[in-house]
Design an enzyme around this catalytic site. Structure first.
Site, PDB file in Angstrom:
ATOM      1  N   CYS A 115      13.282  11.389   6.247  1.00 22.59           N
ATOM      2  CA  CYS A 115      13.596  10.836   8.036  1.00 22.59           C
ATOM      3  C   CYS A 115      14.971  11.258   8.718  1.00 22.59           C
ATOM      4  O   CYS A 115      15.183  11.753   9.477  1.00 22.59           O
ATOM      5  CB  CYS A 115      13.545   9.465   8.079  1.00 22.59           C
ATOM      6  N   LYS A 117       0.619  -1.129   0.079  1.00 22.59           N
ATOM      7  CA  LYS A 117      -0.103  -0.332  -0.174  1.00 22.59           C
ATOM      8  C   LYS A 117       0.996   1.170  -0.207  1.00 22.59           C
ATOM      9  O   LYS A 117       2.059   1.439   0.950  1.00 22.59           O
ATOM     10  CB  LYS A 117      -0.875   0.336   1.264  1.00 22.59           C
ATOM     11  N   GLU A 173      10.155   1.660  10.084  1.00 22.91           N
ATOM     12  CA  GLU A 173      11.443   3.081   9.859  1.00 22.91           C
ATOM     13  C   GLU A 173      10.285   4.311  10.597  1.00 22.91           C
ATOM     14  O   GLU A 173       9.868   4.237   9.773  1.00 22.91           O
ATOM     15  CB  GLU A 173      12.313   2.964   9.079  1.00 22.91           C
ATOM     16  N   GLU A 220       9.094  16.090  15.299  1.00 21.65           N
ATOM     17  CA  GLU A 220       9.464  16.242  14.056  1.00 21.65           C
ATOM     18  C   GLU A 220       8.408  17.186  13.253  1.00 21.65           C
ATOM     19  O   GLU A 220       7.376  17.011  12.773  1.00 21.65           O
ATOM     20  CB  GLU A 220       9.042  15.094  13.849  1.00 21.65           C
TER      21      GLU A 220
END
Length: 494
Positions: free
Chosen positions: A286, A176, A252, A388
């Site tokens: 990231c 997906k 992750e 973040e």
């Protein structure tokens, strides 16, 4: 108008509901996408299971490695199609997508073909309590049907980073992609089929997360494991979804990555490296740096150097050779990043460059554009130094000594990556090893060997991928112990 369909059991299928994928560059519609419902997700999982129970389940390592290499060849043959798909979905500059996203996709398949081909049998002799001996060896079997859920920032790169080892180990996958970047996964489905993968080995379902294809897939009883890259809170939701069935996960997740700059660094090299680590892909990686800690002796020079680097960035259409800075992925994400820009000022930040959205003319005015932004005057208590942002932003903070710098860098719930900039290699090794992260660079950033472990601690994830580390997740070992009889010494033999 491009229409993107789900790929199930070797054929493309439509659903009863669609959504529009819009360009972050100018807001125009890129494609109409068929959203997978429960029936399609069920069919995809069932197709993957049939593939495992068929000839794919008995395929040899040599056969799987050969398939991976044919897929890599197919990626190179359709390089321009994949490039157009990535750029259309993300709006990133063409040269960045060419160099980073598509080139790395082929490398991922070849790297894991080499890894699985070189993997030998783990065997060892052991003494048993009764004085006898036994031969132990582990047979690694495919994990099974693996759900592969990938984000929108590096969609093709991260998709191939997961699919390649999964197929190398003999699994079947249901993928997906993000609803923001469905196009390259669709092209990859065609490439994998053309490479000769049996029907059902690679399945693709489009849709959203909660209440859509993502939730349907991760909560499906037929899934044997989930690999996911994305936000930490989504990873937490997936863990809850698989907990009743105790399925393994490889995550992750997010990062709030630090760079430590010591006053003995090579300034030109450091500022160039920092500018890449803060602003590459509009900060939507990231591994990007959002916290920069600088020793006071070079603080002013680093701030001014980073400001100059930020102000050299030029937004524009992906194909514009003069442009080297793309938009954020969507208007929704733009609002999030701009809210952090406002919050930083509320919390006392001095905006040394950026802080808003660029004024662009014509069609570009409808895009998800934002200015590269640097703040000073903040400490680790500020929300923008702890949460973040995932945009082209960073806070720059001075420090005095090594111990202080290490404490500042490790003062976070995340633990993905860090970079240390110094000309003292003893210090570089020493400090890098004390970073509470999965990856620490010294005088570099985003320098990757695909065999090395990739992953993070804390809110940054669970598990490691890369090289043989990926094989550990995508396989389940069965230990075979064979009891041996006979003389074990020359005295006994005589």
């Amino acid at each position: 108008m491009t229409v993107l369909r789900n790929h199930v059991g070797g054929r493309f299928v439509e659903s009863g509901r669609t959504f529009d994928k819009t360009s972050p560059v100018d807001g125009t519609t890129v494609a109409v996408v068929h959203e997978a419902d429960a029936v399609i997700v069920d069919a995809a999982v069932a197709a993957a299971r049939r593939a495992l129970n068929g000839r794919w389940g008995t395929s040899s390592v040599a056969d799987r490695a050969a398939l991976l290499r044919r897929i890599a060849d197919g990626i190179e043959a359709r390089f321009e199609d994949l490039l157009a798909a990535e750029v259309g979905d993300t709006g990133k500059p063409v040269e960045l997508a060419r160099r980073l996203d598509v080139a790395r996709a082929a490398q991922n398949f070849r790297s894991f073909a080499d890894t699985i081909s070189a993997k030998g049998l783990d065997a060892f002799l052991t003494d048993t309590p009764d004085g006898g001996r036994a031969l132990n060896y582990a047979v690694r079997k495919p994990l099974g049907v693996v759900a592969v859920i990938v984000p929108w920032n590096l969609p093709l790169l991260l998709l191939t980073w997961k699919v390649a080892p999964a197929l190398a180990c003999g699994n079947a996958v249901v993928v997906k992609p993000s609803e923001e970047t469905p196009s390259s996964a669709t092209v990859l489905a065609e490439i994998i089929a053309e490479a000769g993968a049996p029907d059902g080995v690679f399945n693709l379902v489009h849709g959203f997360g909660a209440g859509s294809a993502g939730e349907l897939l991760t909560s499906h009883a037929g899934i044997d494991g989930v690999t996911f890259t994305g936000e930490s809170r989504t990873g937490s939701a997936i863990m809850k979804a698989v907990a009743p069935r105790v399925r393994p996960v490889s995550f992750e997740l997010g990062g709030k990555n630090a760079a430590l700059v010591f006053d003995d660094c090579d300034l030109d090299r450091t500022i160039e490296g920092l500018s890449r680590s803060v602003f590459t892909n509009t900060g939507q990686v990231c591994l990007c740096t959002e916290r920069v800690y600088v020793q006071r002796g070079v603080y002013d020079e680093v701030v001014s150097g980073l400001v100059e680097a930020a102000e050299r960035l030029r937004p524009g259409r992906p194909e514009d050779p003069a442009a080297n800075f793309g938009p954020l992925i969507s208007q929704t994400h733009r609002r999030k990043v701009m809210s952090y820009q406002a919050l930083a000022v509320e919390q006392g930040a001095k905006v040394v460059t950026g802080g808003g959205a660029p004024a662009l003319d014509g069609d570009l005015a409808a895009g998800a554009w934002i200015e590269p932004t640097l703040w000073t005057g903040l400490d680790n208590a500020a929300a923008v130094m702890r949460e973040e942002v995932f945009g082209p932003v960073a806070g720059i903070v001075p420090f005095d000594g090594e111990e202080e710098a290490i404490a500042l860098a490790n003062d976070t719930e995340y633990g993905l990556a860090a970079a240390v900039w110094t000309s003292d290699l003893d210090r570089g090794h020493r400090v890098a090893q004390r970073m509470d992260v999965g990856m620490a660079w010294v005088n570099a950033w985003y320098l990757r060997d695909l065999r090395s472990p990739f992953g993070g601690f804390g809110l940054s994830g669970v598990g490691r991928e890369g090289g043989e580390h990926s094989l550990h997740f995508y396989t389940s070992p069965t230990n075979v112990c064979v009891g041996l009889t006979g003389p074990w010494s020359a005295e006994e033999a005589s």
